[in-house]
Design an enzyme around this catalytic site. Structure first.
Site: not given
Length: 325
Positions: A145, A172, A252
């Site tokens: 992230s 991600d 996610h």
């Protein structure tokens, strides 16, 4: 699904025969998971600059290292199952806790990762059993992230670290709220192949990460990894050698531990669409990280090539697989 051969070192091509160990299963090493405090809470001669979560093999050997950067408003402890999977295949994983509360700027993530990396040569040996030796010339950097953004930023900004990273992984990665809404400091330039990384890179993306979660009364929250600032954009700016795995039907945060606490778990379920179970996605991320690290740190590309060529069954379905050579 598209595939172009990945470029690896010449010595790796000689070992392209598939090994018997499946990277998506737990590896051959028993692992030890250790939390290490910082500052006055530590009893080490040279305490780390951040609290650390370390996963390592318990058996004798010399092992490559992976520094792992957690996601925004998450904690290193939420990735304990993932980093133990990686460690079970013969790696030492160091996951610093970057902050307790943070604003939108990723500078603290970068600074904390640099400080942890610079501490490794003088402090890591105090944490390891005598039979476990780190190979600091074989060092990877991964982030999830906003941690993925921080990992790319650290390498792109040529931040001063005492050790050289040789492989970069974005799980991600997210550069902000949307195109034109990048958080400080922006990483993406929207110029194809503009990243001057000087090392191989891998980007992992999730289909559900691009979709906002819908709550009661038809309220749709923003996507945690929105188009315009997500995995696709990061990969588009990578230069060869690089690879990209886009996972179908998972979200996610589906690589986190199953148990991350009731309140945090509720918050993540509200913010992020998720797959049916985290285990398949966690096995995939752990396994593909192992395959990538083996290819570029250990000159053994057999697993990465087997996955690329469809000879290795993955625990998730992939929408696309792309390689730049």
């Amino acid at each position: 699904m598209t595939s172009v051969p990945v470029s690896v070192s010449a010595s790796a091509s000689a070992s392209a025969t598939k090994t018997t160990q499946n990277v998506f299963d737990v590896g051959k090493y028993e692992t030890v998971l250790r939390t290490v405090e910082t500052g006055t809470e530590s009893n080490l001669p040279i305490p780390p600059p951040q609290q650390l979560l370390i996963a390592m093999p318990s058996e004798a050997g010399e092992f490559p290292l992976l520094v792992f950067v957690h996601g925004y408003l998450l904690s290193n402890s939420f990735y304990s199952q993932l980093i133990q999977h990686i460690a079970s295949h013969g790696f030492i994983v160091i996951a610093p806790k970057l902050y307790t509360v943070a604003g939108p700027c990723a500078t603290v993530d970068i600074d904390s990762t640099v400080a942890t990396t610079n501490w490794l040569p003088e402090g890591l040996h105090y944490l390891l059993p005598p039979q476990v030796q780190p190979n600091m010339k074989k060092l990877g950097l991964a982030g999830h992230s906003r941690g993925g953004k921080a990992a790319f930023a650290l390498v792109l900004e040529k931040a001063a670290t005492s050790l050289k990273f040789s492989a970069l992984i974005g799980i991600d990665p997210v550069d902000g709220l949307g195109k034109g809404l990048q958080t400080p400091s922006p990483v993406l330039t929207y110029v194809p192949h503009s990243f001057d990384l000087d090392m191989p890179a891998m980007v992992i993306g999730t289909e559900l990460g691009e979709i906002g979660n819908t709550l009661l009364f038809c309220v749709t929250l923003p996507a945690p990894a929105p188009k315009g600032v997500n995995h696709e954009d990061f990969f588009n700016e990578c230069r060869k050698p690089a690879c990209h795995f886009f996972v179908k039907d998972y979200g996610h945060c589906d690589m986190l531990d199953d148990d991350i606490g009731l309140l945090v778990g509720i918050a993540i379920n509200i913010m992020c669409k998720s797959g049916k179970s985290r285990q398949p996605m966690r096995r995939f991320v752990g396994g593909i990280v192992v395959a990538f690290m083996k290819a570029y740190l250990l000159d053994d590309n057999s697993d990465l090539m087997a996955i690329r060529d469809g000879q290795e069954t993955t625990p998730v379905e992939l929408k696309t697989t792309e390689f730049l050579e």
